[in-house]
Design an enzyme around this catalytic site. Structure first.
Site, PDB file in Angstrom:
ATOM      1  N   GLU A  36      -7.539 -75.836  90.126  1.00  0.00           N
ATOM      2  CA  GLU A  36      -6.753 -76.480  89.061  1.00  0.00           C
ATOM      3  C   GLU A  36      -5.974 -77.686  89.591  1.00  0.00           C
ATOM      4  O   GLU A  36      -4.744 -77.693  89.643  1.00  0.00           O
ATOM      5  CB  GLU A  36      -5.799 -75.471  88.414  1.00  0.00           C
ATOM      6  N   GLU A  55     -12.837 -69.268  85.469  1.00  0.00           N
ATOM      7  CA  GLU A  55     -11.734 -68.405  85.026  1.00  0.00           C
ATOM      8  C   GLU A  55     -11.729 -68.353  83.510  1.00  0.00           C
ATOM      9  O   GLU A  55     -11.817 -69.398  82.861  1.00  0.00           O
ATOM     10  CB  GLU A  55     -10.364 -68.936  85.475  1.00  0.00           C
TER      11      GLU A  55
HETATM   12  C1  BG6 Z   1      -4.882 -70.016  86.476  1.00  0.00           C
HETATM   13  C2  BG6 Z   1      -4.799 -69.774  87.934  1.00  0.00           C
HETATM   14  O1  BG6 Z   1      -3.920 -70.971  86.195  1.00  0.00           O
HETATM   15  O2  BG6 Z   1      -4.594 -68.990  85.576  1.00  0.00           O
HETATM   16  C3  BG6 Z   1      -4.729 -68.326  88.349  1.00  0.00           C
HETATM   17  O3  BG6 Z   1      -5.826 -70.431  88.636  1.00  0.00           O
HETATM   18  C4  BG6 Z   1      -3.921 -67.555  87.350  1.00  0.00           C
HETATM   19  O4  BG6 Z   1      -4.202 -68.288  89.656  1.00  0.00           O
HETATM   20  C5  BG6 Z   1      -4.610 -67.638  85.999  1.00  0.00           C
HETATM   21  O5  BG6 Z   1      -3.651 -66.248  87.705  1.00  0.00           O
HETATM   22  C6  BG6 Z   1      -3.987 -66.796  84.898  1.00  0.00           C
HETATM   23  O6  BG6 Z   1      -2.645 -67.101  84.766  1.00  0.00           O
HETATM   24  P1  BG6 Z   1      -1.524 -65.977  84.822  1.00  0.00           P
HETATM   25  O7  BG6 Z   1      -0.231 -66.705  84.779  1.00  0.00           O
HETATM   26  O8  BG6 Z   1      -1.739 -65.110  83.639  1.00  0.00           O
HETATM   27  O9  BG6 Z   1      -1.739 -65.264  86.106  1.00  0.00           O
END
Ligand code: BG6
Length: 474
Positions: A178, A371
């Protein structure tokens, strides 16, 4: 039609959110070890407050979900689900504990070698993020993190060791997780703590420019080591909708989208686009180009575009409209047409299809969704089961949307890894109870629990999805 035959189904995590063992095997202290759970997390993550390791805070990364000691069991479970790929990140401080040593730490390297081999044993292709938000604290204190150009050399020292060591074992790398997160969580993204009165944009642009050069040099190196290696950039994605069809709202949405794209534009096209240079100039800053930088950025562009997708956003030209909805740290006007997760992230499967189309139109390079998922509170029933139908519904609708992007729109998609395939620490809040996994981990927000792993209902569902290459989503 459908997904390609070698489609890479799997799951993703990051070192600091799952490994634990933060001082084991010679690992050094990193920025991510000093981001606590609780009210101080946000000011620290955003570079506005710095604390020491003691002082009563609870730091969830120190033990994570203890993947450091459970990796064989966890990877076997991923294998059982039929994962074709597993995305994990390298903790820089396991390889170079302070960041500036001459020789790497063998214990750290052999840990990752074991992880990679364990993946292969289970038929899983490793997908390695070289930097998922971590930076040795020694380099933060010595150089102010990525604001200093010398970080490029130290980072390259680490990536060279890793890429050479895993030659023939790892084919897919991502450089910086990111990369646009620098504008939202500068301490987490680049070890950046702001100094009183400084031009903050300049500090962030210094950091990201050094990361972009390091990313290009990593691509060069990877291709020299093995021309089959594929290197991707990584964007926190999610299209911005205009709140109304008022031209001003549309233009605001376009500008907000570009704030996301401007750094992967460099990684993918090889130069800062004019709008990005203007954005920087308008904020009284400039790109700290050194002599060969433009050439390096131009020559060594990425092979594919990877991104995280959780939600879309809504932009309004009216500043008073506020940022009432949250989604992966980005504020947004609330979208009345969408439902939200318990954490206020708005759920928008069609937004994934739109985002894929925008990215594919823009770069014409293969995409990789690395993701996606739903953070939710899970309940263990009396019979010990976890009925996470809400997660299944979320994933089903997003996989259907990505299928439409492939089948109907012709997008070339390499794979899909859901976030937090095993429950892990939330990056945004530091909570453990914001869970994304197919596998439950017995651990709570205060750091209590046995680390026992349990399959949720979604475990068998995802297994079926993978076995049918995305045809059976029922
Ligand atoms: C992304 C990141 O921003 O979102 C992860 O790459 C992160 O590291 C994921 O865990 C989900 O966000 P959160 O705040 O729910 O953990």
């Amino acid at each position: 039609m459908g997904f390609r035959k070698d489609f890479l189904w799997g799951g993703a995590v990051a070192a600091n959110q799952c490994e634990g063992g933060y001082r084991e095997g010679g690992r050094g202290l990193a920025n991510v070890d000093l981001v606590p759970h609780g009210p101080d997390r946000y000011p620290i993550a955003t570079g506005n407050l710095r604390i020491d390791a003691e002082d009563g805070h609870y730091f969830p990364s120190h033990e994570g979900i203890d993947f450091y000691h459970h990796y064989k069991e966890d990877i076997a479970l991923f294998g059982e689900m039929g994962f074709k790929t597993y995305r994990f990140s390298i903790a820089w401080t396991r390889i170079f504990p302070n960041g500036d040593e001459e020789q790497p730490n063998e214990a750290g390297l052999s840990f990752y070698e074991d992880v990679v081999k364990e993946c292969r044993k289970n038929g899983i292709e490793p997908l390695v993020t070289l930097n998922h938000f971590d930076c040795p604290m020694h380099l933060v204190l010595e150089f102010g993190g990525w604001r200093d150009r010398r970080m490029i050399d130290y980072f390259m020292r680490m990536t060279e060791v890793v890429i050479k060591r895993f030659k023939g074992l790892v084919k897919y790398y991502l450089t910086f997780n990111e990369v646009n997160m620098i504008l939202h969580m500068p301490f987490i993204a680049a070890g950046l703590c702001f100094e009183e009165g400084e031009n903050r944009t300049q500090a962030m642009i210094n950091c990201v420019h050094h990361e972009l050069v390091a990313s290009a040099l990593t691509t060069k190196l990877a291709h020299e080591v093995d021309p089959d290696i594929m290197v991707g950039c990584m964007l926190a994605a999610g299209a911005c909708y205009p709140e109304t069809c008022k031209p001003e709202d549309y233009f605001k949405a376009l500008c907000d989208d570009r704030e996301g794209f401007m750094f992967i534009d460099v990684q993918s096209r090889g130069y800062y686009p004019p709008y990005a240079l203007k954005w920087i100039e308008k904020r009284g800053a400039e790109v700290p180009f050194a002599e060969d930088d433009k050439d390096v950025l131009k020559k060594y562009t990425v092979d594919f575009i990877s991104f995280s997708y959780y939600n879309t956003r809504v932009s309004s030209a009216e500043p008073s409209k506020g940022q009432a909805s949250q989604g992966n740290i980005f504020g947004s006007v609330v979208n009345p047409y969408l439902e939200s997760s318990e954490w206020g992230w708005q759920i928008d499967p069609l937004g994934l299809r739109s985002t894929m189309n925008v990215l594919y139109d823009r770069y014409e390079k293969p995409l990789f969704i690395v993701e996606n998922g739903l953070g939710a509170r899970d309940v263990i029933e009396e019979d010990g089961s976890i009925q996470d139908d809400y997660r299944i519904n979320y994933l089903r609708s997003h996989i259907q949307a990505m299928k439409d992007a492939v089948d109907e729109d012709g997008v070339d998609l390499l794979g899909y890894t859901t976030w937090g395939c095993i429950d892990c620490i939330s990056n945004g809040t530091g909570e453990m109870e914001k869970r994304y996994g197919f596998i439950y981990v017995d651990r709570d927000n205060e750091g209590k629990g046995t680390f026992k792993r349990m399959k949720k209902k979604s475990f068998d569902w995802y297994k079926k999805v993978i076995a049918s290459n995305g045809e059976d989503l029922a």
